[in-house]
Design a protein around this motif. Structure first.
Motif, mmCIF file in Angstrom:
data_model
loop_
_atom_site.group_PDB
_atom_site.id
_atom_site.type_symbol
_atom_site.label_atom_id
_atom_site.label_comp_id
_atom_site.label_asym_id
_atom_site.label_seq_id
_atom_site.Cartn_x
_atom_site.Cartn_y
_atom_site.Cartn_z
ATOM 1 N N ASP A 1 0.853 -1.137 0.055
ATOM 2 C CA ASP A 1 -0.114 -0.014 0.018
ATOM 3 C C ASP A 1 0.758 1.168 -0.102
ATOM 4 O O ASP A 1 0.782 2.155 -0.787
ATOM 5 N N ASP A 2 1.925 1.259 0.920
ATOM 6 C CA ASP A 2 2.549 2.685 1.134
ATOM 7 C C ASP A 2 3.672 2.934 -0.056
ATOM 8 O O ASP A 2 3.916 4.059 -0.329
ATOM 9 N N LEU A 3 4.136 1.529 -0.451
ATOM 10 C CA LEU A 3 5.088 1.758 -1.514
ATOM 11 C C LEU A 3 4.277 2.244 -2.738
ATOM 12 O O LEU A 3 4.939 3.344 -3.720
ATOM 13 N N GLU A 4 3.154 1.875 -3.065
ATOM 14 C CA GLU A 4 2.555 2.162 -4.168
ATOM 15 C C GLU A 4 1.865 3.630 -4.047
ATOM 16 O O GLU A 4 1.999 4.585 -5.179
ATOM 17 N N LEU A 5 1.737 4.116 -2.946
ATOM 18 C CA LEU A 5 1.356 5.388 -2.599
ATOM 19 C C LEU A 5 2.666 6.495 -2.843
ATOM 20 O O LEU A 5 2.331 7.446 -3.595
ATOM 21 N N LEU A 6 3.747 5.973 -2.472
ATOM 22 C CA LEU A 6 4.999 6.794 -2.628
ATOM 23 C C LEU A 6 5.562 6.862 -4.035
ATOM 24 O O LEU A 6 5.943 7.683 -4.570
ATOM 25 N N ARG A 7 5.217 5.828 -4.667
ATOM 26 C CA ARG A 7 5.448 5.760 -6.205
ATOM 27 C C ARG A 7 4.502 6.667 -6.956
ATOM 28 O O ARG A 7 5.078 7.639 -7.893
ATOM 29 N N ASP A 8 3.464 7.119 -6.567
ATOM 30 C CA ASP A 8 2.420 7.885 -7.101
ATOM 31 C C ASP A 8 2.360 9.276 -6.574
ATOM 32 O O ASP A 8 1.585 10.084 -6.694
ATOM 33 N N GLY A 9 3.494 9.476 -5.725
ATOM 34 C CA GLY A 9 3.874 10.949 -5.225
ATOM 35 C C GLY A 9 2.791 11.297 -4.189
ATOM 36 O O GLY A 9 2.855 12.616 -3.809
ATOM 37 N N LEU A 10 2.375 10.256 -3.363
ATOM 38 C CA LEU A 10 1.516 10.484 -2.135
ATOM 39 C C LEU A 10 2.284 9.976 -0.798
ATOM 40 O O LEU A 10 3.390 8.998 -0.983
#
Length: 338
Positions: free
Chosen positions: A307-316
């Motif tokens: 969840d969090d790595l995908e958010l960081l990848r998306d600039g969140l």
């Protein structure tokens, strides 16, 4: 399109313990995962670090290593504690988030703490052992020191992830609850319906005391002989956070004197030595550091990482893992769990 590089080096954690096949597939679909559990190679890790988007694990990363990785957005500790294995100021200066999975264990530890409290409130384990050893005592012959959790005065020491999860769990018991946490303003505690209190007041007034404080230089032996003597006669003490916060020699003396009951899940030496004097006491429930480490908790770590790595990848910003606070992370004195 090139996928972000994630370096996976989880030891002492294990991949199959924290990732289901589905969550591992999700991670590898989203990222170019280099699995150093499957193929250990420290030289390759160092070579790839400058191009990495994230590191999953808790390898040693000094300032030079971090400065070599300008695109490193996250270091995800999947063991459960923030350790002094990272140059945290260098990581923060680099724009690297340091994330921990401690929140994954909160509900499991909270439920276990409730179970331990009910056990020492009613002598469940003690009387189980007595009956197996031939005791024929029943009913009131076995309940003279039993008390109810419902309506009891409860003290919570430390109101982080564990304290909050536990507090929510005991809401139906209608307790008068005092909370001691010097890292929080009183308004946060007031908003929960609890009473903000000093450590002394919490110990003096509580029938049940739950120790959820983390280990820091300031909290080492927080419950020393002087503080333990503030507990009510017959008080119930539940220890599930870190052994360093309690003076175990002083606690042993008071338990041997029959002044209180305790349930203990964390120990200065683990595994617990076979000749440990705590093991001979019938006013102690002994638990071998097992409150949080259950399959559901472990597998939630993998989901949180995805969840969090995908958010960081998306600039969140990360939303599920615990974010290391610059003001606090260097204060921790946590030790790895064996």
């Amino acid at each position: 399109m090139t996928k972000p590089v994630v370096l996976f080096k989880p030891a002492p954690q294990l991949r199959d313990r924290i990732f289901t096949p589905e969550s591992w597939r999700r991670l590898t679909d989203s990222f170019d995962v280099i699995d150093y559990e499957a193929r250990p190679d420290d030289e390759d890790f160092a070579r790839r670090l400058p191009t990495a988007f994230a590191v999953i694990g808790q390898p040693d990363l000094d300032a030079d290593a971090l400065r070599s990785a300008p695109d490193l957005r996250a270091i995800v500790n999947v063991e459960g504690n923030f350790f002094p294995n990272i140059d945290y100021p260098a990581a923060f200066a680099n724009g690297t988030r340091v994330l921990g999975c401690g929140t994954a264990y909160s509900q499991a530890v909270a439920e276990y703490s409730l179970a331990l409290a009910l056990d020492i409130a009613r002598g469940i384990t003690r009387e189980d052992h007595a009956t197996r050893e031939g005791s024929t005592a029943i009913v009131s012959a076995t309940t003279a020191d039993s008390i109810l959790l419902r309506g009891a005065a409860v003290g919570i020491i430390g109101y982080g992830n564990l304290g909050r999860a536990f507090h929510a769990l005991i809401e139906p018991f209608n307790n008068e609850t005092r909370i001691h946490d010097p890292w929080l303003p009183q308004s946060i505690i007031h908003d929960t319906g609890a009473i903000p209190a000093s450590l002394d007041e919490t110990l003096q007034t509580s029938d049940f005391v739950f120790m959820f404080a983390t280990a820091t230089a300031d909290s080492e032996h927080l419950l020393n002989a002087e503080k333990l003597d503030l507990l009510k006669p017959g008080a119930r003490l539940v220890l599930v956070s870190r052994a360093a916060v309690v003076d175990y020699d002083a606690l042993l003396e008071r338990l041997q004197a029959g002044k209180l009951h305790a349930a203990i899940d964390v120990w200065p030496e683990e595994p617990i030595p076979a000749d440990d004097p705590f093991l001979s006491l019938n006013n102690v429930v002994v638990s071998a550091h097992r409150a949080g480490g259950i399959p559901q908790a472990f597998f939630s770590i993998g989901e949180m990482v995805c969840d969090d790595l995908e958010l960081l990848r998306d600039g969140l910003p990360p939303a599920r893992l615990q974010v290391a606070a610059p003001e606090l992370v260097t204060r921790y004195r946590n030790k790895p769990v064996g």
